[in-house]
Design a protein around this motif. Structure first.
Motif, PDB file in Angstrom:
ATOM      1  N   LYS A  35       0.830  -1.206   0.000  1.00 37.11           N
ATOM      2  CA  LYS A  35       0.000   0.000   0.000  1.00 37.11           C
ATOM      3  C   LYS A  35       0.864   1.257   0.000  1.00 37.11           C
ATOM      4  O   LYS A  35       0.588   2.228  -0.710  1.00 37.11           O
ATOM      5  CB  LYS A  35      -0.914   0.012   1.229  1.00 37.11           C
ATOM      6  N   GLU A  36       1.918   1.227   0.811  1.00 39.76           N
ATOM      7  CA  GLU A  36       2.827   2.371   0.901  1.00 39.76           C
ATOM      8  C   GLU A  36       3.540   2.595  -0.422  1.00 39.76           C
ATOM      9  O   GLU A  36       3.716   3.744  -0.867  1.00 39.76           O
ATOM     10  CB  GLU A  36       3.841   2.136   2.024  1.00 39.76           C
ATOM     11  N   ILE A  37       3.935   1.510  -1.070  1.00 34.51           N
ATOM     12  CA  ILE A  37       4.605   1.612  -2.367  1.00 34.51           C
ATOM     13  C   ILE A  37       3.666   2.221  -3.407  1.00 34.51           C
ATOM     14  O   ILE A  37       4.054   3.104  -4.184  1.00 34.51           O
ATOM     15  CB  ILE A  37       5.097   0.225  -2.829  1.00 34.51           C
ATOM     16  N   LYS A  38       2.415   1.764  -3.428  1.00 33.92           N
ATOM     17  CA  LYS A  38       1.433   2.305  -4.374  1.00 33.92           C
ATOM     18  C   LYS A  38       1.212   3.796  -4.145  1.00 33.92           C
ATOM     19  O   LYS A  38       1.062   4.565  -5.095  1.00 33.92           O
ATOM     20  CB  LYS A  38       0.115   1.545  -4.239  1.00 33.92           C
ATOM     21  N   LYS A  39       1.188   4.194  -2.876  1.00 34.34           N
ATOM     22  CA  LYS A  39       1.014   5.603  -2.543  1.00 34.34           C
ATOM     23  C   LYS A  39       2.183   6.434  -3.074  1.00 34.34           C
ATOM     24  O   LYS A  39       1.995   7.504  -3.670  1.00 34.34           O
ATOM     25  CB  LYS A  39       0.910   5.761  -1.025  1.00 34.34           C
ATOM     26  N   ARG A  40       3.417   5.944  -2.864  1.00 33.19           N
ATOM     27  CA  ARG A  40       4.607   6.661  -3.344  1.00 33.19           C
ATOM     28  C   ARG A  40       4.609   6.740  -4.873  1.00 33.19           C
ATOM     29  O   ARG A  40       5.013   7.744  -5.454  1.00 33.19           O
ATOM     30  CB  ARG A  40       5.878   5.990  -2.837  1.00 33.19           C
ATOM     31  N   LYS A  41       4.179   5.673  -5.519  1.00 35.80           N
ATOM     32  CA  LYS A  41       4.126   5.657  -6.981  1.00 35.80           C
ATOM     33  C   LYS A  41       3.184   6.750  -7.497  1.00 35.80           C
ATOM     34  O   LYS A  41       3.502   7.450  -8.468  1.00 35.80           O
ATOM     35  CB  LYS A  41       3.668   4.282  -7.477  1.00 35.80           C
ATOM     36  N   GLU A  42       2.037   6.887  -6.867  1.00 34.00           N
ATOM     37  CA  GLU A  42       1.078   7.916  -7.279  1.00 34.00           C
ATOM     38  C   GLU A  42       1.663   9.312  -7.101  1.00 34.00           C
ATOM     39  O   GLU A  42       1.475  10.197  -7.939  1.00 34.00           O
ATOM     40  CB  GLU A  42      -0.218   7.787  -6.466  1.00 34.00           C
ATOM     41  N   GLU A  43       2.384   9.507  -6.015  1.00 34.74           N
ATOM     42  CA  GLU A  43       2.990  10.813  -5.742  1.00 34.74           C
ATOM     43  C   GLU A  43       4.069  11.160  -6.763  1.00 34.74           C
ATOM     44  O   GLU A  43       4.276  12.327  -7.103  1.00 34.74           O
ATOM     45  CB  GLU A  43       3.578  10.823  -4.328  1.00 34.74           C
ATOM     46  N   GLU A  44       4.773  10.139  -7.265  1.00 33.49           N
ATOM     47  CA  GLU A  44       5.878  10.373  -8.200  1.00 33.49           C
ATOM     48  C   GLU A  44       5.410  10.614  -9.631  1.00 33.49           C
ATOM     49  O   GLU A  44       6.185  11.100 -10.463  1.00 33.49           O
ATOM     50  CB  GLU A  44       6.839   9.176  -8.176  1.00 33.49           C
ATOM     51  N   LYS A  45       4.163  10.268  -9.944  1.00 32.95           N
ATOM     52  CA  LYS A  45       3.667  10.429 -11.316  1.00 32.95           C
ATOM     53  C   LYS A  45       3.759  11.871 -11.801  1.00 32.95           C
ATOM     54  O   LYS A  45       3.968  12.125 -12.983  1.00 32.95           O
ATOM     55  CB  LYS A  45       2.218   9.940 -11.411  1.00 32.95           C
ATOM     56  N   ALA A  46       3.621  12.814 -10.884  1.00 35.72           N
ATOM     57  CA  ALA A  46       3.664  14.236 -11.256  1.00 35.72           C
ATOM     58  C   ALA A  46       5.023  14.638 -11.829  1.00 35.72           C
ATOM     59  O   ALA A  46       5.121  15.614 -12.576  1.00 35.72           O
ATOM     60  CB  ALA A  46       3.325  15.092 -10.039  1.00 35.72           C
TER      61      ALA A  46
END
Length: 419
Positions: free
Chosen positions: A168-179
């Protein structure tokens, strides 16, 4: 007596210092009975005196500091950069040994840029910066296609729950990095384009991430970047990459890692085939009515075997080479070779077994993490087609066709379970 002891000490010191770089490196690698880690710190320092940038010496010194909680790594590098102010190597070493430094990992880019300030066309610094930005680019969309064994509840519900939280934490970081994906892509492409010019030998690797980045950034460079032909190689460039039809626009795969892995496989298999006296099927010119099948089995701790079946309109010929040593190590030469013509019935039996493999549907590379096993390579060649498949998990039909040829060749296996 004191004079004698002093003389012995001096002679021993001179002998130690007179050791070659190779001898000192060997001494640091070997831990003999009764010795403790760190006992050879003087040898490490002597080696570093001989070669200031020797990584074996530096790694030993840093391990010594780390084990004893001595905070001297930064002092070590300050001295190195002051002694060699016009050399990029101290900053490259900083980037390699960043785990010993009490700094954020993000400072690795700073060290690499410092190296480029001193040496603008430094290949290592350029490649590493390309890799750093490319990994940041691919991170938000990269997908792990392997089954996550850690989610197996048989390992314990607490462990499974912890892994799910981590996911879950990894998915959250991935979403944040998309920008930041576009910014990372632009920087990565810039460094890859520079590499294309300053190190043509890397083109077979960096071609794939370049095309991927161009698609992401909607850049059409036409024929500016072309995949090298690998005319003197055993395998086409990037052959062991599993690519989809529209692979350039697939942003779920780390193509830099995939192409590096493919290149590593090509080098290892080529070395083993050459050690078995084999030539390149990829480069081989054959007639329209000839087809060749080559099985190569490279067990970690058993002897390597290569079986080649060549079929034309008149004959089907089986030949083989068996190596000395073990397939997981450097080739030791050939211990046995042979050949025989197959009957029509034997050829038909082989073709029936080969059809069960469904060769055309196999991935170019299939790998499972393991410490012991067998690397299998199966090549197929006609006048217009060349394919090679690599795996360390051979399916039943694959092994059955291989063992059938072993039986025809009357090769006695010391351990059949290794093949």
């Amino acid at each position: 007596m004191k004079f004698f002891l002093k003389l012995v000490f001096i002679l021993l010191s001179l002998q130690t210092y007179s050791q070659t770089v190779n001898e000192l490196e060997y001494e640091l690698r070997v831990l003999r009975s009764g010795e403790k880690e760190g006992d050879k710190i003087k040898l490490a320092r002597q080696l570093q005196d001989k070669e200031p940038f020797n990584e074996i010496a530096i790694d030993y010194i840093f391990e010594y500091y780390s084990d004893r909680d001595i905070d001297s790594v930064n002092i070590f590098f300050d001295k190195l950069t002051q002694t060699f102010p016009k050399n990029a190597e101290p900053y490259l070493l900083k980037s390699r040994f960043i785990h010993y430094l009490n700094v954020e990992y993000s400072q690795k880019k700073e060290f690499l840029n410092k190296a480029l300030e001193i040496e603008p066309n430094n290949i290592e610094a350029t490649y590493n910066l390309a890799e750093e930005y490319y990994r940041s680019f691919i991170y938000p969309t990269e997908v792990d296609r392997d089954v996550n064994l850690y989610n197996d509840t048989s390992l314990g519900t607490e462990f499974s729950a912890a892994i799910k939280e981590q996911d879950k934490e990894i998915k959250k970081r991935k979403e944040e990095e998309k920008a930041f994906q576009k910014e990372y892509a632009e920087k990565a492409l810039g460094y890859f384009e520079k590499l294309w010019i300053i190190t043509p030998n890397s083109r077979g690797i960096i071609y794939f991430p370049i095309k991927q980045l161009e698609c992401f950034l909607k850049i059409d460079s036409a024929d500016k970047y072309n995949l090298p032909e690998n005319k003197n190689s055993f395998f086409p460039a990037g052959h062991f990459i599993n690519k989809n039809q529209n692979w350039e626009c697939d942003f779920t795969i780390n193509y830099l890692f995939a192409s590096e892995s493919s290149d590593s496989s090509s080098e290892y298999i080529t070395e083993q085939l050459q050690g078995l006296g084999e030539s390149s099927l990829f480069q081989k010119q054959i007639s329209d009515k000839t087809q060749i099948y080559r099985y190569t089995a490279l067990p970690s701790f058993n002897y390597p075997i290569c079986l080649t079946l060549e079929k034309n309109t008149k004959t089907a010929k089986l030949s083989w080479n068996i190596g000395k040593g073990a397939g997981g190590y450097s080739p030791q030469g050939i211990k046995e070779s042979g050949h025989k013509n197959l009957t029509s019935n034997e050829w038909n039996n082989f073709r029936d077994l080969f059809e069960k493999i469904k060769y055309s549907t196999l991935p170019n590379k299939k790998y499972f993490l393991m410490t012991d096993g067998t690397t299998w390579v199966l090549e197929y060649k006609t006048s217009s087609v060349y394919e090679a498949k690599e795996t360390n998990i051979a399916e039943k039909a694959y092994r059955e066709s291989f063992l059938y040829l072993i039986k025809l060749a009357k090769i006695k296996l010391e351990r059949e379970d290794a093949y």
